[in-house]
Design a protein around this motif. Structure first.
Motif: not given
Length: 92
Positions: A6, A36, A39-43
């Motif tokens: 991340s 997103q 490639g970054l996870a965003v809750p």
């Protein structure tokens, strides 16, 4: 905490925003979708705000207060973090 993958993805997003004004505009307009896509996870339900420091404006971000620490724990930890955030003319 941000994992190594991340952190790398975040670094790529910052570098891309610095070099591509169109990307930066999209990032500032719809940060969740852009992060997103990169490639970054965003809750779900998390709001992301993108602010840009300028030569005349510095943004200080206060972390959320830890929910698992008592007031005594927080008092004990006060002053326990040291860091320097630098711009061309400013060190905090």
């Amino acid at each position: 905490m941000m994992g190594e993958d991340s952190a790398r993805a975040y670094g790529r997003v910052v570098a891309k925003a610095w070099s591509d004004d169109g990307f930066k505009a999209r990032l500032m307009a719809d940060p969740v979708a852009v992060l997103q896509a990169e490639g970054l996870a965003v809750p779900p339900g998390l709001t992301v705000t993108v602010l840009e420091n300028t030569p005349t404006r510095y943004t200080l971000v206060l972390p959320a207060r830890p929910t698992d620490l008592s007031d005594d724990d927080l008092d004990e930890a006060a002053g326990g973090w040291c860091g320097c955030v630098m711009s061309s003319d400013f060190c905090l």
